[in-house]
Design a protein around this motif. Structure first.
Motif, PDB file in Angstrom:
ATOM      1  N   LEU A  82       0.844  -1.196   0.000  1.00 48.45           N
ATOM      2  CA  LEU A  82       0.000   0.000   0.000  1.00 48.45           C
ATOM      3  C   LEU A  82       0.882   1.249   0.000  1.00 48.45           C
ATOM      4  O   LEU A  82       1.760   1.404   0.847  1.00 48.45           O
ATOM      5  CB  LEU A  82      -0.906  -0.004   1.235  1.00 48.45           C
ATOM      6  N   GLU A 140      -7.475   2.850   4.269  1.00 50.55           N
ATOM      7  CA  GLU A 140      -7.523   1.900   3.151  1.00 50.55           C
ATOM      8  C   GLU A 140      -7.088   0.494   3.617  1.00 50.55           C
ATOM      9  O   GLU A 140      -7.693  -0.509   3.239  1.00 50.55           O
ATOM     10  CB  GLU A 140      -6.583   2.415   2.050  1.00 50.55           C
ATOM     11  N   ALA A 141      -6.039   0.458   4.443  1.00 48.87           N
ATOM     12  CA  ALA A 141      -5.569  -0.838   4.969  1.00 48.87           C
ATOM     13  C   ALA A 141      -6.677  -1.498   5.791  1.00 48.87           C
ATOM     14  O   ALA A 141      -6.915  -2.709   5.704  1.00 48.87           O
ATOM     15  CB  ALA A 141      -4.329  -0.630   5.830  1.00 48.87           C
ATOM     16  N   TRP A 201      -3.103   0.828  -3.881  1.00 49.00           N
ATOM     17  CA  TRP A 201      -2.553  -0.526  -3.783  1.00 49.00           C
ATOM     18  C   TRP A 201      -1.637  -0.740  -4.967  1.00 49.00           C
ATOM     19  O   TRP A 201      -1.977  -0.381  -6.101  1.00 49.00           O
ATOM     20  CB  TRP A 201      -3.667  -1.571  -3.778  1.00 49.00           C
TER      21      TRP A 201
END
Ligand code: DON
Length: 589
Positions: A119, A163-164, A280
Motif C-alpha cells: 500500500l 484503506e488498509a 494498492w
C-alpha cells in the motif's frame, strides 16, 4: 500530465580492469557453515542479544508506548494489520518527530490467509506545484522544500491507514484509533529521546508560533519526566475515529489545514486534500537464497534497489567470506554502489515515469551490473553512469514490524521526512506537516543544498509522488509463512540496512537481536564513500578496505545508518528486536 520515459535515458557504463568469476550458490541456499559472529571490541552493542521471545505474535517499534498499543491489539485478537493501524496512530502522538498524521508512508502485508499487498500512502505534490518552485533568485534551489508551508506534500497517512483497514482490518476502526486519542488527551510521560528530538529541532520549531506553543511550552524544551498532551490532535483523531478518511481530508481538519496554507502562502488546498487516495500496488517480489521476499515498489525505490543488491550478490557464495571480512564488504559495497546508481538515475513515481520493473528485477540485469565487480578493488563511482546522482537526507522516519499469531505480518514505514517535517504545526490541529517535497529532485541533475542529486524521473510535477527509499519488507520461510519482518528509517541507508538485516539472518544465521545490533555499512554510489558505523570495523579491516581503494567515512553508531525494529520467526518461536541505537521496544504474546 508530464510523463518521462526514464528507461530511454538509461545507459550503464563501467570501466574497470577485470571481472570476477561467478561462484556457486547462485540464488540458492548455500551449504557452507557460517563462521561464528564476533563484533569488534570497539562496538557498543552486544553480539549475544537474542531479542524478546514469544509464542504467537510480536510488535517491534522505535517507541515503547506505541509497541504496547500494537501488542495489546494482537492480544485482543486483532490481526497484523489491525495492530499496525493502532501502532501507527499511537506513533503519531508519542513520536511526533516521525510518527504522523501529516506525512505518509508504505505498508507491506502478508495476511494469515496468504493474501499479499503493498500500500502506497506517499504524499503527493499539491496541484499547483511546479518543477522549479524552489529555485530562488540566484537560480538554485533554496530551503523552502525543507522548512515552512511550501515543503509539505499532501499527507497520505490517514488515507493509508483507512484503506488498509477497509481491505484487511478485522477489529472496529474506532477501537484502533482509541489508544491514540487517549494518549493525546490524557498525555504520557516523556523520555529523554522525546525531549532530545525537540531540542535538536527547537530553532526550526520556534519559528512558527503554533509549533512553538506545542513543542516549546513556556518557551522551553520539555524535560524527561514531564507529562505531554496534545488535545488539539486528540480532536483531529476523534474526527478520524468518527468519519474515517473523510474525517481528515474533508470537513473541519481539511478546512484548518487549507486556511493555514492560505494565511502563510502555502499551496495545498482543500481540493488537494479531498483528492488524495492511497494506492494498492503490486509488491516487489524476488527470491533470496531460496526465500521469497516481498517489499515496496515505486514510488519507493526500496524494494527494487533491495532486489538489485541481492541479485548482484547472488553470483557469490556469500557465506564463504566471513561476515564483515574485507572480501565480503568489498562485494557488498560494489553491489550497493551499482544498485544506487540505478536507483538515483531511473526511479520515480510510476504514475509519471515508465519504470522497467521486470527488467530491473531480472537476474540478467543484475548480472550486467555485477560482472564488473573486480574483487579486491573499489570501482570508482565516476566510472558507473546510470543517468543520475546521489542522495543525502536528514534524519527522521520510523519503521515498525508486526507478526500476528495467525500467520500474518505487516511491515510499515512512515515519515515526515526530516525531524518534525516542515516544522509547521497547523493551528487548531496539533499536527505537523511533512517536508516530503524535499525528496523530489528540486533541481534535477544538480545537487541542492542538502546534497540531493537525482534525475528527471523524480522532478516535481502536480499530483506526483516523490521518490522514497522506504523498504518495508517481509521474507517468507520454507513453510510459506512470514519468517522475517523488517525495514528501517534512515533515508537511503534504509535500503542497505534492510538488506543487511536480511543477510545477517539468512546468510549468517544470526538471531534477530544480533542481526539488528550488528554494525552496518552503506554505499550509495555518490558520494563515492563507504560509510561505516564508528567502532564497527577493526583497524585491520579499515586498512584492507583503504588498500582496495575505498574512501571510508565513519558515521555515528547511534543512528546515522538507521534504526530497524524487526521480527524473526524461527523454530516456531517469535523473536523481536527494537534497535539498540534508539530506545524502542519489542513486545510479544
Ligand atoms: O522517503 C524517504 O526515503 C525519506 N523521506 C525518508 C527520510 C528518512 O528516513 C529520514 N530518517 N531518518
Amino acid at each position: 500530465m508530464r510523463r518521462t520515459t526514464a528507461w530511454m535515458f538509461m545507459f550503464v557504463c563501467v570501466a574497470v580492469a577485470g571481472c570476477s568469476k561467478p561462484e556457486s550458490g547462485h540464488g540458492s541456499t548455500t551449504t557452507t557453515a557460517p563462521g561464528a559472529i564476533a563484533f569488534p571490541d570497539s562496538w557498543p552493542y552486544p553480539s549475544a542479544d537474542t531479542g524478546v521471545t514469544a509464542a504467537h505474535g510480536m510488535v517491534a517499534t522505535d517507541a515503547p508506548i506505541a509497541t504496547h498499543v500494537g501488542a495489546t491489539v494482537l492480544r485482543n485478537g486483532g490481526n497484523a494489520v489491525d495492530a499496525a493501524i493502532a501502532t501507527a496512530f499511537a506513533l503519531a502522538v508519542v513520536l511526533p518527530a516521525a510518527g504522523n498524521l501529516g506525512g505518509g508512508g508504505f505498508l507491506v502485508v502478508h495476511m494469515g490467509d496468504g493474501r499479499e499487498a503493498a500500500l502506497d500512502f506517499r504524499e503527493r505534490a499539491p496541484g499547483t506545484a511546479t518543477r522549479d518552485m524552489y529555485i530562488g533568485a540566484n537560480g538554485h534551489a533554496d530551503d523552502r522544500s525543507i522548512t515552512g508551508p511550501l515543503a509539505a506534500g499532501v499527507p497520505g497517512s490517514v488515507a493509508g491507514l483507512w484503506e488498509a483497514h477497509e481491505r484487511f482490518g478485522s477489529r472496529p476502526w474506532a477501537e484502533l484509533v482509541a489508544p491514540a486519542i487517549a494518549l493525546a488527551e490524557q498525555g504520557f510521560v516523556v523520555d529523554s529521546d522525546f525531549a532530545g528530538a525537540i531540542r535538536g529541532d527547537s530553532a526550526r520549531l520556534a519559528h512558527f508560533p503554533a509549533s512553538a506553543a506545542l513543542f516549546l511550552p513556556h518557551g522551553r524544551v520539555p524535560l524527561a519526566g514531564d507529562r505531554w498532551r496534545d488535545p488539539e490532535l486528540a480532536a483531529v483523531l476523534r474526527r478520524i475515529s468518527a468519519s474515517g478518511q473523510k474525517g481528515f481530508y474533508t470537513g473541519r481538519t481539511a478546512e484548518l489545514i487549507a486556511a493555514e496554507m492560505r494565511r502563510v502562502h502555502g499551496i495545498m488546498t482543500e481540493k488537494d486534500l479531498a483528492a488524495y487516495q492511497a494506492k494498492w500496488r503490486d509488491p516487489i517480489e524476488f527470491t533470496y537464497r531460496g526465500h521469497k521476499v516481498i517489499s515496496m515498489p515505486p514510488p519507493s525505490s526500496g524494494g527494487l534497489t533491495l532486489a538489485l543488491v541481492a541479485h548482484e550478490l547472488a553470483r557469490f557464495d556469500v557465506r564463504a567470506a566471513p561476515w564483515h571480512s574485507p572480501r565480503e564488504i568489498n562485494r557488498f559495497a560494489e553491489a550497493m554502489r551499482r544498485g544506487f546508481a540505478v536507483r538515483n538515475g531511473l526511479l520515480g513515481d510510476p504514475d509519471f515515469v515508465t519504470i522497467p520493473t521486470a527488467r530491473l528485477l531480472s537476474q540478467q540485469y543484475a548480472d550486467s551490473l555485477s560482472k564488473s565487480i573486480a574483487e579486491g578493488h573499489a570501482t570508482p563511482s565516476a566510472s558507473i553512469h546510470v543517468g543520475g546522482g546521489a542522495t543525502a537526507e536528514k534524519q527522521q522516519t520510523t519503521h515498525f514490524s508486526v507478526m500476528d499469531g495467525q500467520g500474518g505480518a505487516a511491515a510499515l514505514t512512515t515519515t515526515l521526512n526530516g525531524g518534525f517535517g516542515s516544522a509547521v504545526v497547523v493551528p487548531g490541529t496539533g499536527l505537523l506537516l511533512n517536508d516530503e517535497m524535499d525528496d523530489f529532485a528540486a533541481e534535477p541533475g544538480r545537487p541542492n543544498m542538502f546534497g540531493l542529486v537525482q534525475g528527471e524521473a523524480n522532478a516535481i510535477a502536480p499530483g506526483k509522488r516523490m521518490l522514497s527509499s522506504m523498504t518495508p519488507t517481509i521474507v517468507l520461510g520454507d513453510d510459506g509463512k512470514p519468517m522475517l519482518v523488517t525495514g528501517a528509517q534512515g533515508g537511503p541507508t534504509i535500503i542497505t540496512t534492510t538488506y543487511q538485516i536480511m543477510s545477517n539472518v539468512i546468510d549468517y544465521d544470526m538471531n534477530i537481536g544480533t542481526a539488528v545490533s550488528a554494525p552496518r555499512l552503506h554505499h550509495q554510489h555518490l558520494p563515492d564513500s563507504l560509510y561505516y558505523e564508528r567502532g564497527g570495523l577493526t583497524k585491520a579491516t579499515l586498512d584492507s578496505l583503504t588498500a582496495m581503494g575505498y574512501a571510508t567515512s565513519p558515521q555515528s553508531p547511534t543512528g546515522d545508518l538507521g534504526y530497524a525494529a524487526s521480527i524473526l520467526r524461527r523454530n516456531g518461536v517469535v523473536h523481536g528486536a527494537s534497535d539498540p541505537r534508539v530506545h524502542g521496544s519489542a513486545e510479544g504474546y
